[in-house]
Design a protein around this motif. Sequence first.
Motif, mmCIF file in Angstrom:
data_model
loop_
_atom_site.group_PDB
_atom_site.id
_atom_site.type_symbol
_atom_site.label_atom_id
_atom_site.label_comp_id
_atom_site.label_asym_id
_atom_site.label_seq_id
_atom_site.Cartn_x
_atom_site.Cartn_y
_atom_site.Cartn_z
ATOM 1 N N LEU A 5 19.658 -9.743 -43.884
ATOM 2 C CA LEU A 5 21.050 -10.196 -43.919
ATOM 3 C C LEU A 5 21.193 -11.710 -43.796
ATOM 4 C CD1 LEU A 5 22.811 -7.449 -41.761
ATOM 5 C CD2 LEU A 5 22.725 -7.611 -44.255
ATOM 6 N N ALA A 6 20.152 -12.438 -44.111
ATOM 7 C CA ALA A 6 20.192 -13.902 -44.063
ATOM 8 C C ALA A 6 19.942 -14.452 -45.460
ATOM 9 C CB ALA A 6 19.133 -14.424 -43.090
ATOM 10 N N GLY A 11 14.941 -16.731 -42.094
ATOM 11 C CA GLY A 11 16.186 -16.800 -41.330
ATOM 12 C C GLY A 11 16.619 -15.461 -40.770
ATOM 13 N N GLY A 12 16.162 -14.377 -41.369
ATOM 14 C CA GLY A 12 16.519 -13.039 -40.907
ATOM 15 C C GLY A 12 15.403 -12.330 -40.173
ATOM 16 N N SER A 13 14.426 -13.087 -39.679
ATOM 17 C CA SER A 13 13.231 -12.470 -39.092
ATOM 18 C C SER A 13 13.537 -11.593 -37.877
ATOM 19 C CB SER A 13 12.183 -13.524 -38.742
ATOM 20 O OG SER A 13 12.681 -14.431 -37.786
ATOM 21 N N GLY A 14 14.570 -11.915 -37.118
ATOM 22 C CA GLY A 14 14.916 -11.085 -35.955
ATOM 23 C C GLY A 14 15.316 -9.677 -36.372
ATOM 24 N N LEU A 15 16.228 -9.579 -37.333
ATOM 25 C CA LEU A 15 16.644 -8.264 -37.821
ATOM 26 C C LEU A 15 15.502 -7.576 -38.552
ATOM 27 C CD1 LEU A 15 18.706 -6.049 -38.245
ATOM 28 C CD2 LEU A 15 19.572 -7.332 -40.239
ATOM 29 N N LEU A 16 14.712 -8.339 -39.287
ATOM 30 C CA LEU A 16 13.564 -7.753 -39.977
ATOM 31 C C LEU A 16 12.609 -7.099 -38.973
ATOM 32 C CD1 LEU A 16 12.984 -10.534 -42.623
ATOM 33 C CD2 LEU A 16 13.636 -8.166 -43.100
ATOM 34 N N ARG A 17 12.357 -7.749 -37.862
ATOM 35 C CA ARG A 17 11.499 -7.181 -36.804
ATOM 36 C C ARG A 17 12.088 -5.859 -36.319
ATOM 37 N NH1 ARG A 17 6.664 -6.666 -34.463
ATOM 38 N NH2 ARG A 17 6.297 -8.869 -34.442
ATOM 39 N N MET A 30 10.277 -4.557 -46.569
ATOM 40 C CA MET A 30 9.628 -5.650 -47.289
ATOM 41 C C MET A 30 10.491 -6.913 -47.227
ATOM 42 S SD MET A 30 8.408 -5.923 -51.261
ATOM 43 C CE MET A 30 7.380 -4.473 -51.167
ATOM 44 N N PRO A 31 10.137 -7.862 -46.364
ATOM 45 C CA PRO A 31 10.864 -9.125 -46.334
ATOM 46 C C PRO A 31 10.731 -9.855 -47.672
ATOM 47 C CG PRO A 31 9.563 -8.869 -44.343
ATOM 48 C CD PRO A 31 9.129 -7.803 -45.304
ATOM 49 N N GLY A 32 11.843 -10.389 -48.152
ATOM 50 C CA GLY A 32 11.838 -11.155 -49.383
ATOM 51 C C GLY A 32 12.953 -12.175 -49.364
ATOM 52 N N ALA A 33 12.828 -13.196 -50.149
ATOM 53 C CA ALA A 33 13.765 -14.328 -50.295
ATOM 54 C C ALA A 33 13.212 -15.503 -49.499
ATOM 55 C CB ALA A 33 15.183 -14.007 -49.849
#
Length: 95
Positions: A5-6, A11-17, A30-33
């Motif tokens: 959502l970043a 920038g969205g690593s907290g929610l990704l975790r 899968m983190p992307g962007a």
Amino acid sequence: LTSGLAETAPGGSGLLRQLVEQSANRISIMPGAGVRSDNITQLIKDTGAFEYHTSARMKVKSCVEFQNPRVTDTGNMYVSDPDELRRIIQIFNEV
């Protein structure tokens, strides 16, 4: 595939975790962007994800000689940068 959502995955690593932990390996988060060789090490540490999406791109000048002024998506282009992709793979394999 999500940026958490970043604007970018770092920038969205907290929610990704949180998503990685909540998925409990039932699905792949899968983190992307904005995933680049200069931030993937921290992204791996921060998210715990095991797959990542990158375009590993670079901007190049278009070789098109005539550009219709009514077409707005002309000019520079983006292409995959094989050196950037090699760096990312090397870092990923070392972490």
